[in-house]
Design an enzyme around this catalytic site. Structure first.
Site: not given
Ligand code: PLP
Ligand code: SF4
Length: 356
Positions: A317, A324, A121, A99-100, A280, A112, A116, A103, A119
């Site tokens: 986010d 974010k 995801r 996305r960025y 989220d 996992c 959680c 990184r 979560c």
């Molecule tokens: C959170 C996230 C990051 C990391 O973001 P930082 O602000 O550098 O911690 C990178 N890519 C994605 C897709 C993210 O959701």
């Molecule tokens: S927040 Fe989601 S991805 Fe992270 S440890 Fe918990 S269940 Fe796994």
């Protein structure tokens, strides 16, 4: 199974069913039917280490609410979505989210140690989800190799410390072979949820050419048990810089005293609190989400009273994949003439001139 064997199994096996939660007294018999419905939608797992932490916690709810499924998860509101932060949109191929510009996430698996309840995801993680195949992993690493602007690779998942040290080490070796990757960051729940996994072989797997930062997910100070502290200390002693990320959760840590205790405990463990995430819009998680105004007030309550080392950035986010951003209270206002009014931590107003 004899009683003696059962006691042993209880110490070494994660709870993965609603029936087992009931046997442990973590839910009531009446909740069995609706919670089975929850478990059909969202994975359940609680490790022995977390069960022990729940049993020993001063405020057991602060831990249990994070992992024990609740009937409230069946409630969903219109704003909630299966992919709340739009990862799908930025995923050019399996296992990569980019996305960025500088990184990218590399997600080798979706497993996992614990699942959680809040979560973001939650619709993709779980024991039934496939890890990347060798061919998909090759392609994902190829993508990173072909994009020289990727300076940082963020290993996440699932939880990358659930990989065997051999597989983790192999991924690290291959990242070492990509010159433009300057830093690897690993996001993990393992040091608190399954601390025994943080052993010498796991640490050796992380110590390669490329510097590794470890971001530990922890939300309540009582999760930092003796075993969890040992795991964090082992990582820090190995020279790995440590960050934390926490989620602000109603009924878990939405309290200035709890947050202060959490962030102080982390700093004392040589872990810099990095992000405090507003939850989220994952489906079935409304009971965890505080008002943003309440989150801002909590973060402001720490500012000026608790060491600056203990202050993470409160972030949201943006739903849909827009990234974010910090959402703490704003301390500075700029007037039309270009002069500024700054608010101090006690609420007083002060003028700061325009530069002329
Ligand atoms: C959170 C996230 C990051 C990391 O973001 P930082 O602000 O550098 O911690 C990178 N890519 C994605 C897709 C993210 O959701
Ligand atoms: S927040 Fe989601 S991805 Fe992270 S440890 Fe918990 S269940 Fe796994």
């Amino acid at each position: 199974m004899g009683d003696c064997e059962r006691a042993r199994a209880d110490k070494t096996t994660s709870i993965r069913t609603v029936a087992a939660l009931e046997q442990r007294g973590l839910i009531t018999a009446e909740a069995l039917a609706p919670l089975n419905e929850v478990a059909r939608r969202f994975a359940v797992s609680i490790t022995p280490a977390v069960l022990e932490a729940i049993a020993e916690a001063g405020q057991p709810d602060g831990i249990a609410r994070q992992y024990v499924p609740a009937v409230a998860e069946l409630a969903q509101c219109d704003d909630e979505r299966p992919d709340p932060i739009g990862d799908q949109h930025f995923s050019p191929l399996p296992g990569i989210v980019h996305r960025y510009p500088d990184r990218a996430l590399l997600k080798p698996l979706h497993v996992c140690p614990v699942y959680c309840r809040f979560c973001f995801r939650r619709e993709v993680v779980g024991p039934g989800s496939q890890a990347l195949t060798e061919a998909e992993l090759d392609a994902a690493l190829g993508y990173i190799r072909d994009h020289p602007q990727i300076w940082e690779v963020i290993l996440t998942g699932g939880d990358p410390l659930m990989l065997s040290p051999r597989r983790l080490g192999a991924i690290m070796d291959r990242l070492d072979g990509i010159d433009h990757v300057g830093v690897v960051r690993l996001h993990t729940r393992v040091p608190v949820a399954d601390p025994e996994r943080v052993d010498e072989t796991a640490i050796t797997a992380l110590k390669r050419r490329t510097p590794v930062w470890v971001a530990i997910h922890v939300n309540h100070p009582d999760e930092l048990t003796t075993a969890a502290r040992r795991a964090c200390a082992a990582l820090a002693d190995a020279g790995l810089p440590l960050l934390s990320q926490s989620v602000l959760l109603k009924g878990v840590n939405d309290d200035a005293a709890v947050l202060t205790r959490l962030f102080r405990a982390l700093v004392a463990l040589r872990i810099k609190p990095y992000y405090l995430h507003h939850p989220d819009l994952a489906r079935g998680t409304g009971h965890f989400r505080p008002e943003i105004a309440d989150g801002q007030a909590l973060v402001a309550a720490l500012r000026g009273r608790v060491s600056g080392l203990c202050q993470p950035t409160y972030v949201l986010d943006i739903p849909g994949g827009f990234g974010k951003v910090p959402i703490g209270q704003c301390y500075l206002e700029t007037a039309e003439d270009g002069s500024h009014t700054v608010t101090d931590p006690d609420g007083g107003s002060h003028r700061y001139p325009r530069q002329v």
